[in-house]
Motif scaffolding. Structure first.
Motif, PDB file in Angstrom:
ATOM      1  N   LEU A 158       9.354 -20.440  -1.802  1.00  0.00           N
ATOM      2  CA  LEU A 158       8.339 -21.369  -2.346  1.00  0.00           C
ATOM      3  C   LEU A 158       6.963 -20.862  -2.248  1.00  0.00           C
ATOM      4  O   LEU A 158       6.129 -21.080  -3.158  1.00  0.00           O
ATOM      5  CB  LEU A 158       8.438 -22.777  -2.043  1.00  0.00           C
ATOM      6  N   LEU A 159       6.728 -20.122  -1.211  1.00  0.00           N
ATOM      7  CA  LEU A 159       5.473 -19.465  -1.007  1.00  0.00           C
ATOM      8  C   LEU A 159       5.237 -18.057  -1.309  1.00  0.00           C
ATOM      9  O   LEU A 159       6.436 -17.214  -1.427  1.00  0.00           O
ATOM     10  CB  LEU A 159       5.197 -19.426   0.678  1.00  0.00           C
ATOM     11  N   ASP A 160       4.170 -17.682  -1.727  1.00  0.00           N
ATOM     12  CA  ASP A 160       3.882 -16.335  -2.087  1.00  0.00           C
ATOM     13  C   ASP A 160       3.847 -15.505  -0.850  1.00  0.00           C
ATOM     14  O   ASP A 160       3.722 -15.961   0.183  1.00  0.00           O
ATOM     15  CB  ASP A 160       2.648 -15.990  -2.959  1.00  0.00           C
ATOM     16  N   PRO A 161       4.352 -14.038  -1.107  1.00  0.00           N
ATOM     17  CA  PRO A 161       4.047 -13.144  -0.018  1.00  0.00           C
ATOM     18  C   PRO A 161       2.695 -13.535   0.876  1.00  0.00           C
ATOM     19  O   PRO A 161       1.544 -13.371   0.115  1.00  0.00           O
ATOM     20  CB  PRO A 161       4.322 -11.749  -0.422  1.00  0.00           C
ATOM     21  N   GLY A 162       2.624 -13.711   2.011  1.00  0.00           N
ATOM     22  CA  GLY A 162       1.303 -13.967   2.749  1.00  0.00           C
ATOM     23  C   GLY A 162       0.700 -15.087   2.808  1.00  0.00           C
ATOM     24  O   GLY A 162      -0.283 -15.314   3.377  1.00  0.00           O
ATOM     25  N   GLU A 163       1.258 -15.963   1.869  1.00  0.00           N
ATOM     26  CA  GLU A 163       0.720 -17.300   1.870  1.00  0.00           C
ATOM     27  C   GLU A 163       1.059 -18.078   3.011  1.00  0.00           C
ATOM     28  O   GLU A 163       2.066 -17.982   3.634  1.00  0.00           O
ATOM     29  CB  GLU A 163       1.398 -18.087   0.715  1.00  0.00           C
ATOM     30  N   ARG A 164       0.180 -19.001   3.746  1.00  0.00           N
ATOM     31  CA  ARG A 164       0.350 -19.551   4.827  1.00  0.00           C
ATOM     32  C   ARG A 164       0.095 -21.013   4.763  1.00  0.00           C
ATOM     33  O   ARG A 164      -0.855 -21.401   4.062  1.00  0.00           O
ATOM     34  CB  ARG A 164      -0.857 -18.943   6.137  1.00  0.00           C
TER      35      ARG A 164
END
Length: 180
Positions: free
Chosen positions: A10-16
């Motif tokens: 669900l999250l983009d790469p590197g998204e926190r």
């Protein structure tokens, strides 16, 4: 940091994820609920009077008024109860790029929506201690009178100023910067 359970894909790469929370699930009666509540009470009252007159005349025709009586009661209490059910089934998440609203509602199911937080995102906070509602987007809703704009918000959260601070940090950070 590893991705929390349930967020894989669900999250983009590197998204926190910076913050997660739930709205206050308490029953809240807003001024708009009073207007529809009074209309529902009037509608149910008229239906009740009709049922009493029809029952006094004899027979079972009074039962046709039950649907109107029930609809009147539904209109009277529906607004506050529906709002509470939606808040009880909602979870809010803020990442370093987006705001998510997840809902799990009876008869509707699970839904996840996200809105980007950019430097142009308008942020508005409305505080009613101890809670705050943080509005960050609008969405178009189609109705009988045509499309209308509705606010998209993290409603009735206890740490509204903190979440507002995080969102402002996202707005001012360069894409490669880390948000504290």
């Amino acid at each position: 940091m590893t991705t929390p359970p349930g967020w894989d894909g669900l999250l983009d790469p590197g998204e926190r994820i910076l913050w997660q929370g739930h709205p206050d699930p308490a029953l809240v009666i807003l001024p708009s609920h009073w207007v529809t509540g009074l209309f529902g009470l009037f509608f149910a009252g008229i239906a009740l009077l009709w049922m009493l007159v029809a029952a006094a005349a004899g027979g079972w025709t009074w039962t046709f008024g039950l649907i109107h009586f029930t609809l009147g009661l539904g209109v009277m209490v529906g607004g506050p109860l529906l709002s509470r059910i939606i808040r009880r089934g909602s979870t809010y998440t803020l990442t370093d790029r987006r705001a998510f609203i997840a809902t799990d509602l009876p008869f509707v199911g699970r839904r996840l929506q996200s809105w980007p937080i950019t430097p142009d995102t308008p942020l508005e906070i409305a505080e009613t201690p101890p809670f705050a509602t943080l509005t960050f987007a609008t969405r178009t809703v189609r109705g009988r009178r045509g499309p209308s704009q509705r606010p998209v918000s993290f409603e009735r959260i206890p740490d509204g100023r903190h979440v507002l601070s995080l969102m402002r940090g996202i707005q001012t950070a360069a894409p490669q910067d880390q948000i504290p």
